[in-house]
Design a protein around this motif. Structure first.
Motif, mmCIF file in Angstrom:
data_model
loop_
_atom_site.group_PDB
_atom_site.id
_atom_site.type_symbol
_atom_site.label_atom_id
_atom_site.label_comp_id
_atom_site.label_asym_id
_atom_site.label_seq_id
_atom_site.Cartn_x
_atom_site.Cartn_y
_atom_site.Cartn_z
ATOM 1 N N GLN A 150 38.795 41.276 51.381
ATOM 2 C CA GLN A 150 39.997 41.693 52.033
ATOM 3 C C GLN A 150 40.220 40.094 52.357
ATOM 4 N N LEU A 151 39.537 39.050 52.628
ATOM 5 C CA LEU A 151 39.400 37.863 53.174
ATOM 6 C C LEU A 151 39.731 37.410 51.094
ATOM 7 N N SER A 169 34.832 43.006 54.528
ATOM 8 C CA SER A 169 36.356 42.267 55.187
ATOM 9 C C SER A 169 36.289 40.713 54.004
ATOM 10 N N ASN A 199 41.097 31.279 45.845
ATOM 11 C CA ASN A 199 40.418 32.558 46.870
ATOM 12 C C ASN A 199 40.021 31.857 47.726
ATOM 13 N N ILE A 241 41.583 38.545 49.021
ATOM 14 C CA ILE A 241 42.305 39.131 48.580
ATOM 15 C C ILE A 241 43.718 38.476 49.547
ATOM 16 N N TYR A 242 44.039 38.239 50.568
ATOM 17 C CA TYR A 242 45.100 37.848 51.523
ATOM 18 C C TYR A 242 44.817 36.627 51.417
ATOM 19 N N LEU A 243 43.865 35.574 50.865
ATOM 20 C CA LEU A 243 43.820 34.321 51.047
ATOM 21 C C LEU A 243 44.605 33.682 49.437
ATOM 22 N N THR A 244 44.216 34.633 48.911
ATOM 23 C CA THR A 244 45.061 34.675 46.920
ATOM 24 C C THR A 244 46.366 34.740 46.827
ATOM 25 N N LEU A 245 46.803 35.923 47.513
ATOM 26 C CA LEU A 245 48.011 35.903 48.031
ATOM 27 C C LEU A 245 48.931 35.307 48.908
ATOM 28 N N GLY A 246 48.620 34.500 49.814
ATOM 29 C CA GLY A 246 48.730 33.948 51.029
ATOM 30 C C GLY A 246 48.816 32.049 49.666
#
Length: 202
Positions: free
Chosen positions: A86-87, A83, A65, A89-94
């Motif tokens: 959330q960033l 925020s 992340n 989380i998105y980085l981890t998934l991406g």
């Protein structure tokens, strides 16, 4: 008046330190206690592959992340911290998806190059472990920000107790290396579930 306030802060700080330390201590004691049992069921080769697995997991978890989880503690505004959460989380998934593509293309060659071809069979479980750990990290930081120290202490105990218990069960069932790796993953999943619950309730 000022002296009473300082004493209160010191008492609160000490209580939080003891809460976190007790969870860490209990986790380490349990992990050490089951080592002889695991040594009875698993071979040195099993532990060698798990060592490579855990080293790869730690390296992947550091990068998954982007280190943004440490910034969650900095903002005074909750919305800004949310925020950043959330960033992460998105980085981890991406990045997990990107890593999955790299493993699909180059994974077998990479493990053979490292002389641990056995890891090819477990690279997808490793990917899931890295992703789960990447999600666990910002959850822990958010709970730290919320001063949910008891929840953090409990989360430290889940991994060795649940995961260690699953490893012992896998060894008893004769699963070999699978019991060792899946047992650790079960502990991760249990920790993740508890952290999500604690996050939603704080």
């Amino acid at each position: 008046m000022l002296s009473n306030w300082r004493d209160k802060l010191k008492g609160e700080f000490l209580r939080h330190v003891v809460t976190l330390f007790s969870g860490t201590l209990a986790a380490q004691v349990f992990a050490l206690a089951i080592l002889p049992v695991l040594g009875w069921y698993y071979t040195p080769e099993d532990f060698g592959v798990r060592g490579v697995y855990m080293a790869s997991l730690m390296i992947g978890a550091i990068a998954i992340n982007g280190g943004y989880e440490y910034a969650i503690m900095l903002p005074s505004d909750r919305r800004e911290a949310a925020s950043l959460f959330q960033l992460c989380i998105y980085l981890t998934l991406g990045l997990s998806a990107l890593l999955g593509m790299i493993l699909w293309l180059l994974g077998p060659l990479f493990w053979v190059f490292l002389s641990v071809g056995e890891m090819t069979e477990w690279q997808w479980l490793l990917l899931l472990s890295i992703c789960i750990e990447g999600l666990n990290q910002p959850l822990r930081i958010q709970l730290n920000r919320a001063k949910a120290y008891r929840a953090l202490s409990i989360s430290k105990m889940i991994q060795p107790i649940l995961g260690g218990g699953a490893m012992v069960a896998g060894g008893f069932a004769g699963w070999g290396l699978a019991g060792l790796l899946w047992g650790g993953f079960i502990g991760q999943i249990g920790t993740f579930g508890y952290l999500v619950w604690a996050y939603l309730n704080h």
